[in-house]
Every structure is written in C-alpha cells, then in structure tokens.
Design a protein around this motif. Sequence first.
Motif, PDB file in Angstrom:
ATOM      1  N   LEU A 120     -10.622  79.348  57.019  1.00  0.00           N
ATOM      2  CA  LEU A 120     -10.270  79.675  58.401  1.00  0.00           C
ATOM      3  C   LEU A 120      -9.922  78.400  59.165  1.00  0.00           C
ATOM      4  O   LEU A 120     -10.469  77.333  58.908  1.00  0.00           O
ATOM      5  CB  LEU A 120     -11.430  80.400  59.091  1.00  0.00           C
ATOM      6  CG  LEU A 120     -11.794  81.769  58.514  1.00  0.00           C
ATOM      7  CD1 LEU A 120     -13.033  82.325  59.210  1.00  0.00           C
ATOM      8  CD2 LEU A 120     -10.630  82.746  58.626  1.00  0.00           C
ATOM      9  N   SER A 121      -9.035  78.533  60.127  1.00  0.00           N
ATOM     10  CA  SER A 121      -8.607  77.371  60.909  1.00  0.00           C
ATOM     11  C   SER A 121      -9.722  76.925  61.853  1.00  0.00           C
ATOM     12  O   SER A 121     -10.650  77.683  62.175  1.00  0.00           O
ATOM     13  CB  SER A 121      -7.368  77.725  61.734  1.00  0.00           C
ATOM     14  OG  SER A 121      -7.703  78.682  62.733  1.00  0.00           O
TER      15      SER A 121
ATOM     16  N   SER B 122     -10.866  82.262  49.716  1.00  0.00           N
ATOM     17  CA  SER B 122      -9.879  81.921  50.722  1.00  0.00           C
ATOM     18  C   SER B 122      -9.973  82.907  51.888  1.00  0.00           C
ATOM     19  O   SER B 122     -11.066  83.343  52.251  1.00  0.00           O
ATOM     20  CB  SER B 122      -8.475  81.870  50.104  1.00  0.00           C
ATOM     21  OG  SER B 122      -7.552  81.280  51.004  1.00  0.00           O
ATOM     22  N   THR B 123      -8.842  83.288  52.476  1.00  0.00           N
ATOM     23  CA  THR B 123      -8.928  84.140  53.655  1.00  0.00           C
ATOM     24  C   THR B 123      -9.221  85.603  53.324  1.00  0.00           C
ATOM     25  O   THR B 123      -9.403  86.411  54.233  1.00  0.00           O
ATOM     26  CB  THR B 123      -7.652  84.025  54.509  1.00  0.00           C
ATOM     27  OG1 THR B 123      -6.496  84.093  53.668  1.00  0.00           O
ATOM     28  CG2 THR B 123      -7.634  82.714  55.276  1.00  0.00           C
TER      29      THR B 123
ATOM     30  N   HIS C  79      -1.471  79.443  52.697  1.00  0.00           N
ATOM     31  CA  HIS C  79      -0.671  78.699  51.716  1.00  0.00           C
ATOM     32  C   HIS C  79      -1.160  77.271  51.566  1.00  0.00           C
ATOM     33  O   HIS C  79      -1.895  76.744  52.405  1.00  0.00           O
ATOM     34  CB  HIS C  79       0.805  78.716  52.118  1.00  0.00           C
ATOM     35  CG  HIS C  79       1.097  78.036  53.426  1.00  0.00           C
ATOM     36  ND1 HIS C  79       1.459  76.714  53.507  1.00  0.00           N
ATOM     37  CD2 HIS C  79       1.094  78.515  54.707  1.00  0.00           C
ATOM     38  CE1 HIS C  79       1.670  76.394  54.781  1.00  0.00           C
ATOM     39  NE2 HIS C  79       1.447  77.472  55.533  1.00  0.00           N
ATOM     40  N   SER C  80      -0.752  76.662  50.471  1.00  0.00           N
ATOM     41  CA  SER C  80      -1.083  75.266  50.206  1.00  0.00           C
ATOM     42  C   SER C  80       0.183  74.422  50.312  1.00  0.00           C
ATOM     43  O   SER C  80       0.886  74.219  49.334  1.00  0.00           O
ATOM     44  CB  SER C  80      -1.742  75.112  48.820  1.00  0.00           C
ATOM     45  OG  SER C  80      -0.946  75.690  47.816  1.00  0.00           O
ATOM     46  N   HIS C  81       0.481  74.042  51.537  1.00  0.00           N
ATOM     47  CA  HIS C  81       1.601  73.142  51.842  1.00  0.00           C
ATOM     48  C   HIS C  81       2.961  73.704  51.415  1.00  0.00           C
ATOM     49  O   HIS C  81       3.785  72.983  50.845  1.00  0.00           O
ATOM     50  CB  HIS C  81       1.373  71.770  51.213  1.00  0.00           C
ATOM     51  CG  HIS C  81       0.294  70.986  51.895  1.00  0.00           C
ATOM     52  ND1 HIS C  81       0.286  69.618  51.939  1.00  0.00           N
ATOM     53  CD2 HIS C  81      -0.824  71.366  52.557  1.00  0.00           C
ATOM     54  CE1 HIS C  81      -0.790  69.190  52.591  1.00  0.00           C
ATOM     55  NE2 HIS C  81      -1.469  70.247  52.974  1.00  0.00           N
TER      56      HIS C  81
ATOM     57  N   THR D 172      -2.518  80.147  57.962  1.00  0.00           N
ATOM     58  CA  THR D 172      -3.610  79.216  57.732  1.00  0.00           C
ATOM     59  C   THR D 172      -3.389  78.506  56.400  1.00  0.00           C
ATOM     60  O   THR D 172      -2.623  78.973  55.560  1.00  0.00           O
ATOM     61  CB  THR D 172      -4.969  79.943  57.761  1.00  0.00           C
ATOM     62  OG1 THR D 172      -6.023  78.980  57.729  1.00  0.00           O
ATOM     63  CG2 THR D 172      -5.127  80.873  56.585  1.00  0.00           C
ATOM     64  N   PHE D 173      -4.039  77.363  56.249  1.00  0.00           N
ATOM     65  CA  PHE D 173      -3.837  76.545  55.059  1.00  0.00           C
ATOM     66  C   PHE D 173      -5.012  76.696  54.094  1.00  0.00           C
ATOM     67  O   PHE D 173      -6.172  76.706  54.519  1.00  0.00           O
ATOM     68  CB  PHE D 173      -3.670  75.073  55.451  1.00  0.00           C
ATOM     69  CG  PHE D 173      -2.459  74.811  56.286  1.00  0.00           C
ATOM     70  CD1 PHE D 173      -1.224  74.587  55.691  1.00  0.00           C
ATOM     71  CD2 PHE D 173      -2.536  74.823  57.673  1.00  0.00           C
ATOM     72  CE1 PHE D 173      -0.091  74.361  56.456  1.00  0.00           C
ATOM     73  CE2 PHE D 173      -1.409  74.600  58.452  1.00  0.00           C
ATOM     74  CZ  PHE D 173      -0.184  74.373  57.842  1.00  0.00           C
TER      75      PHE D 173
END
Length: 281
Positions: free
Chosen positions: A13-14, A119-120, A232-234, A259-260
Amino acid sequence: MSIKISSDSTCDLSKELIESNDIGIIPLYIILGSETYRDGVDVSVQDVFNYITTTKQLPHTAALAEEEYAEKFEEYLKEYDEVIHFNISSKASVTHEGAKKAAQRFGGKVQVIDSLHLSTGQGLLVLKACDLLKEGKSSAQIVEEINALRAKVNTSFIPDSLDNLHKGGRCSLAALMGAKVLKLHPMIDMKDGKLYAKKKYMGSIDRCLKKYVEELAVDHPNYDKTRCFITHSHCSPETVAKVKEVIENHFHFDEIIETFAGCTVSVHCGQGTLGVLFIYD
C-alpha cells in the motif's frame, strides 16, 4: 474499544493510504549479499533491481522472528485495545507462523489473519478491514468478514520477463527460453494461497495486458466496485495508462489506484510486472 489494523510490508500500500487509514506496517527483510535491510524502510525497489543487474544474483527475503512480532504488537497495544494483523499468504512465507505464535502472548488482544494473498491482494483485505472498522464493527466481526472474503480476491499479474522467477526456482529453464523465443507472458494467479500459471498470452507486454484485463472482466462480471489496484514494478507510465483505460472501458470502480510493488514482491516477480487486483462477488 480502539483497534489497530496492521500488516506486513508485503501489502504494497502507498504511504498515503497507510497514513490516511492509520495502518501499521511491519517490514520484512531484504538481504543483498551480506547486508540485511528492511523492506521499504532502508532499501528501495530500485536498490533491488540495481543489485540484480550488478551481481546477476537474486536477493533473498526473510521473515521476522516471533519475538520481533511480539515487540511490535506490544508497541501497538500501548495505544490501542486490540490489534488485527495481516500476513502475506502462509503458503508463500513463514511470517504467519511467527506472528500467530507472538499473538498468543496477548490473551486474545491480537488477532492474526493469514491473508492467503500477497501484494495489493493482501492490501485489499487490509483496506476492507479499515472500512469495516470505520463502520463500527468489532474485531471479531472484522476478522469473520475478512476471512470470508479471502476466497474472493483477484490476485493476479503478468511479468514482462521470467528471469527472476527462474532465478528463484519458480520457473524452469525450458519455460524461460520458450517464453523468450515465443514472446509468451504467463498470467500468474493466486488460489488457496498459492501462485500458479493460469494461462499464457503471446505478443508484446501491452497487448498481453490488454487481453488480460478484458478476460478479467469476462471472468468476474460481479465485483466490489469500491476500489481496484493497478500494481506494478516500475512499468512505464504509458503502459500503466493503457491498462487504466482498458479497466475504465470494462469495469466501473469508484477508485482505480496505482501502486508500486514493494521490495519483497519485486524480488520474485521482477521489473515490468503488472497486476490488476480487486475483490469480486
């Protein structure tokens, strides 16, 4: 009674979502060579990717010890009456066992949930718990509702490359080479707490992501419209924008949140991975 919602850092989470919902985050460990760091605290995803590029090796991840969880829970209970903590799937990490044993020290004041996601996908459950808390639900009611929701979370993603999955022993050399030659992109899905390759798409990553979202809409016509994550990852901003447009054309979420993926998840999935995650009916 006051309740603290907390989670492993693997919820991805951001900072804004964490702060606005008063979520406690307990970072897992990232090991780069001989040095150990805390996920998202003193190591970044870019540090992880730089390490892989430089050393050609995959970093290691590590769970917290029972005693470390106990210290965090004790800290939360100085301000709150109860704690509800979320772990990454117990079938993907041993963190849940340590947290569960630590919780037993506090006479029922700490409830630990095996999210069965990462992850999310995990983050969606954390935020749903926050929603229920704002509605005035008790800790017992929150835990019951969240446990019932775990089977209704779409945690899936498409990696741009299988290199990290191969280095981590989750993908054979034959599958890696086949994917490179044929431009195959598997959809990695989560079921009953485990990751598996559900289907394969062929072509550019943008083409595969478009097909992926379209098929999610067909597979899940009924869903919780509260929120959806693009995690996502970049990935490039252009790729993320295209995915968001496809989501808007096929779903009607109140919020689409970008979100990353954090360090723990990015170590295994690699750069350029993207997932669309939401709760369905």
